[in-house]
Motif scaffolding. Structure first.
Motif, PDB file in Angstrom:
ATOM      1  N   LYS A 314       0.867  -1.124  -0.011  1.00 28.96           N
ATOM      2  CA  LYS A 314      -0.056   0.101  -0.027  1.00 28.96           C
ATOM      3  C   LYS A 314       0.770   1.324  -0.131  1.00 28.96           C
ATOM      4  N   ASP A 315       0.485   2.442  -0.837  1.00 27.48           N
ATOM      5  CA  ASP A 315       1.244   3.580  -1.027  1.00 27.48           C
ATOM      6  C   ASP A 315       0.071   4.662  -0.531  1.00 27.48           C
ATOM      7  N   PHE A 316       0.635   5.650  -0.009  1.00 26.80           N
ATOM      8  CA  PHE A 316      -0.343   6.719   0.516  1.00 26.80           C
ATOM      9  C   PHE A 316      -0.792   7.627  -0.771  1.00 26.80           C
ATOM     10  N   PHE A 317       0.036   7.548  -1.685  1.00 19.13           N
ATOM     11  CA  PHE A 317      -0.453   8.231  -2.987  1.00 19.13           C
ATOM     12  C   PHE A 317      -0.992   7.637  -4.108  1.00 19.13           C
ATOM     13  N   LEU A 318      -0.450   6.151  -4.414  1.00 20.01           N
ATOM     14  CA  LEU A 318      -0.948   5.606  -5.331  1.00 20.01           C
ATOM     15  C   LEU A 318      -2.245   4.624  -4.902  1.00 20.01           C
ATOM     16  N   GLY A 319      -2.329   4.279  -3.593  1.00 21.74           N
ATOM     17  CA  GLY A 319      -3.198   3.433  -3.241  1.00 21.74           C
ATOM     18  C   GLY A 319      -2.647   2.174  -3.133  1.00 21.74           C
ATOM     19  N   ARG A 320      -3.238   0.891  -3.693  1.00 18.77           N
ATOM     20  CA  ARG A 320      -2.952  -0.334  -3.523  1.00 18.77           C
ATOM     21  C   ARG A 320      -2.065  -0.781  -4.747  1.00 18.77           C
ATOM     22  N   ILE A 321      -0.918  -1.117  -4.547  1.00 17.38           N
ATOM     23  CA  ILE A 321      -0.077  -1.745  -5.692  1.00 17.38           C
ATOM     24  C   ILE A 321      -0.045  -2.989  -5.661  1.00 17.38           C
ATOM     25  N   LEU A 322      -0.494  -3.584  -7.145  1.00 18.73           N
ATOM     26  CA  LEU A 322      -0.303  -5.190  -7.351  1.00 18.73           C
ATOM     27  C   LEU A 322       0.612  -5.575  -7.977  1.00 18.73           C
ATOM     28  N   THR A 323       1.451  -6.460  -7.672  1.00 14.80           N
ATOM     29  CA  THR A 323       2.670  -7.059  -8.296  1.00 14.80           C
ATOM     30  C   THR A 323       2.462  -8.339  -8.741  1.00 14.80           C
ATOM     31  N   GLY A 324       2.780  -8.824  -9.915  1.00 16.09           N
ATOM     32  CA  GLY A 324       2.581 -10.132 -10.435  1.00 16.09           C
ATOM     33  C   GLY A 324       3.312 -10.223 -11.844  1.00 16.09           C
ATOM     34  N   ARG A 325       3.313 -11.497 -12.255  1.00 15.15           N
ATOM     35  CA  ARG A 325       3.583 -11.893 -13.644  1.00 15.15           C
ATOM     36  C   ARG A 325       2.562 -11.877 -14.582  1.00 15.15           C
ATOM     37  N   VAL A 326       2.861 -11.127 -15.683  1.00 17.44           N
ATOM     38  CA  VAL A 326       2.031 -11.022 -16.701  1.00 17.44           C
ATOM     39  C   VAL A 326       1.737 -12.294 -17.371  1.00 17.44           C
ATOM     40  N   SER A 327       0.456 -13.092 -17.447  1.00 19.49           N
ATOM     41  CA  SER A 327       0.567 -14.786 -17.922  1.00 19.49           C
ATOM     42  C   SER A 327       0.493 -14.558 -19.622  1.00 19.49           C
ATOM     43  N   SER A 328      -0.340 -13.421 -20.080  1.00 18.85           N
ATOM     44  CA  SER A 328      -0.706 -13.208 -21.408  1.00 18.85           C
ATOM     45  C   SER A 328      -1.055 -11.810 -21.658  1.00 18.85           C
ATOM     46  N   GLY A 329      -0.893 -11.602 -23.098  1.00 14.98           N
ATOM     47  CA  GLY A 329      -1.471 -10.211 -23.560  1.00 14.98           C
ATOM     48  C   GLY A 329      -0.319  -9.003 -23.431  1.00 14.98           C
ATOM     49  N   VAL A 330      -0.821  -7.804 -23.318  1.00 15.59           N
ATOM     50  CA  VAL A 330      -0.324  -6.676 -23.159  1.00 15.59           C
ATOM     51  C   VAL A 330      -0.862  -5.733 -22.457  1.00 15.59           C
ATOM     52  N   VAL A 331      -0.253  -4.985 -21.304  1.00 19.56           N
ATOM     53  CA  VAL A 331      -1.288  -4.117 -20.426  1.00 19.56           C
ATOM     54  C   VAL A 331      -0.313  -2.519 -20.733  1.00 19.56           C
ATOM     55  N   ARG A 332      -1.266  -1.718 -20.932  1.00 20.80           N
ATOM     56  CA  ARG A 332      -0.640  -0.358 -21.049  1.00 20.80           C
ATOM     57  C   ARG A 332      -1.376   0.467 -20.102  1.00 20.80           C
ATOM     58  N   VAL A 333      -0.733   1.867 -19.859  1.00 20.06           N
ATOM     59  CA  VAL A 333      -1.343   2.491 -18.697  1.00 20.06           C
ATOM     60  C   VAL A 333      -2.589   3.131 -19.419  1.00 20.06           C
TER      61      VAL A 333
END
Length: 711
Positions: A314-333
């Motif tokens: 948890k971050d006071f500025f960004l909120g909940r930060i989730l970390t993991g491995r991308v299983s498939s596809g592409v993610v963009r902002v």
């Protein structure tokens, strides 16, 4: 005016999350994405940075600059610059998304075999700025105790490849941290002390790695020690190979490369040596072995985006930060995503829907911003407030959850409650059962190895892997201002086919020859069984013992072991299996001295109590009825008055008063208190003090309850 007219004719999609930083970022990215570059107008060239600066206050800019760093271009950059056509944009993106340049590797080992020091040297080899030794140990308790408590991910660049490295704990109590990250990687660097060889926790972490099909690399560390020879390294290599075979390794896994290293001196070699040439005193050979031996991730870039959350903070500025491995596809902002979880009753359940606000990646010791990420990479994202570890984050059109993380069951439990002692409420700021429950639930959300079950009268049963893991939780809560009353640890039993089963642990200890008898006698009272015993290679006068012992028998034994071996022995333990109940323990603790007065403890009273046993208190400390002030020299409890003061008269006499000389007391630490406390006692934990007390403070009620139990 040109800028105003441009944004009026082409309104960008502003974020609903706020009118500050995120809107300015979208204005800049929208401007850059136009097919016609805006460089003809110098005012428009400066528009993005000026808008961002104007929309942020000075304090926010300072917070952002200290919080994270934006690199101009990552080695494996996913962001494409302004393109002239959609076809060119697609070609450039596919060129950047090259999974064959990725390697995901975990560093696993027994405790104190050199994992974190090795990570320091790898980071330094790849050009990272290391602010201090043990840079991956970012938690204050980790630096204080010299152990790794939580798994951490970082990435380093080596010869046009990007290596995602995962540092894992070595203690058996934090085995859940190892279990939840082995699914992120394809390979593992198994670090083994060349002098000690494979120990109990080595077997545990290796079994997890082999079950997930990881490709191992064996690194024999600390070969620079005088007692380590090439023959010893060959023997350790044979022991590790036998361990692989016993754990059911495949032929591919048995074909592991072996490297020799001194993480402290910062070098690794493919051949045995104690002093490599000056040009080879680095970690290049280990990094090359990782690139050549560990396979790249199997990535499907054309599929929809899916990611299993393995870590959360948890971050006071960004909120909940989730970390993991991308299983498939592409993610963009800016992509629309949602969180999913599987339920046995209702199937797949949608938790929350939102958008990707930030994409981040750990580079060295800094968190950097990225614009997009592809399958096979390990990333962090912000934008969702509800998903936690074990949940799936995916594109909105995906309604399939990834398989969740499976952990071994907890083996020990303790009850956390409100501090109701007469001295309660003086030191802490979080006192109520509601605040204690909220804090424990938040901990269970980020640490899957801990289970929290609400109980009666504002109490909570907390289940974990061992007293060290629960002791770390209690210490963190204590530093945050909580006051607690803690029950003694209880072992969690099982019943199968009408037979009572209990958790059995594998214990490995190394002691001087003169202390073997004391250790064997103490463990025999705790229902331990010896499986192996022999001399330690390279250490004359040392004996190594291998035993199996019930978990309940090892509670509180570490401090006894340190006393019996005069601090010269070491002991390691790891969960083995559930076996048949071995019967009641022998006499492992004496009685206690219980206070029957309220007030300040006096030196005059302690002087007469010293002959009764070992004291836990000093003059000037406060006490109350039912508080434990020492250990009795016999097996029964004794009620004493530690606040008694000398009766004063108006007659003076020379040499009448004696100088009070007391022996130093035994001040219990939190871990010692957890191991020492009996079933009818509690631990009172406050930010400033750790006290032992009876569960029932009134002496008459204690006697009545003891008679009822006997009856």
């Amino acid at each position: 005016m040109n800028l105003i007219k441009f944004y009026t004719d082409n309104p960008p999609p502003l974020s609903r999350l706020g009118t500050g930083y995120y809107q300015a970022q979208e204005l800049i990215s929208f401007t850059k994405s136009q097919e016609k570059p805006l460089v003809e107008d110098p005012f428009l060239t400066m528009a993005g940075p000026l808008l961002l600066r104007s929309l942020l206050s000075a304090s926010t800019r300072k917070s952002l600059s200290s919080h994270m760093v934006r690199l101009p271009r990552l080695t494996r950059g996913f962001s494409a610059g302004p393109a002239t056509s959609a076809a060119a944009d697609t070609t450039d993106l596919n060129a950047c998304l090259e999974p064959s340049r990725l390697r995901n590797v975990a560093v696993i080992a027994h405790v104190d075999h050199g994992k974190t020091t090795l990570m320091d040297r790898l980071l330094r080899q790849c050009g990272a700025d290391i602010p201090h030794e043990r840079a991956m140990d970012s938690i204050s308790l980790e630096r204080e105790r010299g152990i790794t408590i939580a798994s951490k991910v970082t990435s380093i660049s080596w010869k046009e490849n990007e290596l995602n490295m995962v540092d894992t704990p070595g203690h058996a109590d934090f085995g859940g941290e190892v279990e939840r990250v082995v699914g992120l990687v394809e390979g593992a660097v198994l670090v083994v002390d060349a002098g000690e060889g494979p120990l109990a926790q080595t077997k545990f972490v290796l079994a997890k790695a082999l079950n997930y099909g990881l490709r191992p690399i064996l690194l024999l560390n600390k070969v620079d020690r005088p007692s380590v020879s090439e023959e010893r390294c060959n023997e350790v290599e044979s022991l590790v190979f036998d361990l692989f075979a016993n754990l059911g390794a495949t032929d591919e896994q048995l074909d592991f490369p072996v490297l020799y290293a001194s993480a402290k001196e910062g070098w690794a070699s493919s051949t045995f040596t104690k002093d490599p040439p000056a040009g080879a005193k680095n970690m290049s050979q280990l990094l090359d072995a990782i690139v050549s031996h560990v396979p790249p991730p199997k990535a499907n870039l054309d599929g929809p985006f899916q990611m299993l959350v393995s870590m959360m903070e948890k971050d006071f500025f960004l909120g909940r930060i989730l970390t993991g491995r991308v299983s498939s596809g592409v993610v963009r902002v800016g992509d629309k995503i949602h969180g999913l979880r599987s339920k046995e009753s209702s199937g797949i359940e949608k938790i929350e829907e939102g958008k990707v606000v930030k994409l981040m990646k750990k580079k060295g010791t800094n968190m950097v911003l990225i614009d997009s990420a592809g399958a096979g990479d390990i990333i962090s994202m912000a934008g969702l407030a509800c998903p936690s570890i074990g949940h799936t984050v995916a594109n909105t059109e995906v309604m399939t959850a990834l398989p969740s993380i499976v952990l071994d069951p907890p083996t020990i439990s303790m009850t956390f409650g409100v501090n109701d002692s007469p001295l309660g409420g003086r030191d802490g700021i979080h006192l109520t059962g509601g605040k204690i429950g909220d804090r424990l639930m938040a901990e269970a959300e980020t640490n899957l190895a801990i289970n929290v079950i609400p109980g009666l009268s504002e109490s909570f049963e907390v289940q974990g892997r061992g007293e060290l893991q629960l002791g770390i939780l209690i210490e963190n809560m204590r530093r945050e201002g909580f006051e607690l009353s803690i029950s003694p640890p209880k072992v969690m039993y099982k019943t199968e086919n009408g037979q009572k089963l209990e958790p059995i642990e594998e214990v490995t200890s190394e002691v001087n020859d003169e202390h073997v008898g004391l250790v064997m006698e103490a463990l025999s009272h705790r229902r331990a069984e010896v499986t192996d015993m022999g001399p330690v290679d390279g250490n004359v006068g040392r004996t190594r013992l291998s035993l199996t012992c019930p978990s309940r028998g090892l509670v509180g034994y570490r401090s006894v072991f340190s006393s019996d071996t005069r601090g010269t022995g070491f002991m390691h333990r790891a969960f083995l299996s559930y076996e048949k109940y071995r019967g009641a323990l022998g006499n492992v603790r004496k009685g206690v001295l219980v206070s029957m007065g309220y007030g300040l403890i006096t030196a005059y009273a302690l002087m007469s109590l010293e002959a009764r046993g070992t004291l836990f208190v000093t003059p000037g400390m406060e006490t109350y009825d039912g508080m434990i002030v020492g250990e009795h020299s016999r097996d029964t409890d004794l009620d004493v008055n530690p606040v008694r003061s000398k009766e004063l008269t108006n007659i003076r006499a020379a040499s009448k008063d004696e100088n009070v000389k007391l022996s130093p007391p035994r001040l219990l630490t939190l871990e010692e208190a957890i191991g020492y406390v009996a079933s009818d006692e509690l631990i009172e934990v406050t930010p400033k003090a750790i006290r032992l007390r009876k569960r029932y403070l009134d002496v008459n009620k204690r006697k009545a309850m003891s008679k009822r139990l006997k009856g």
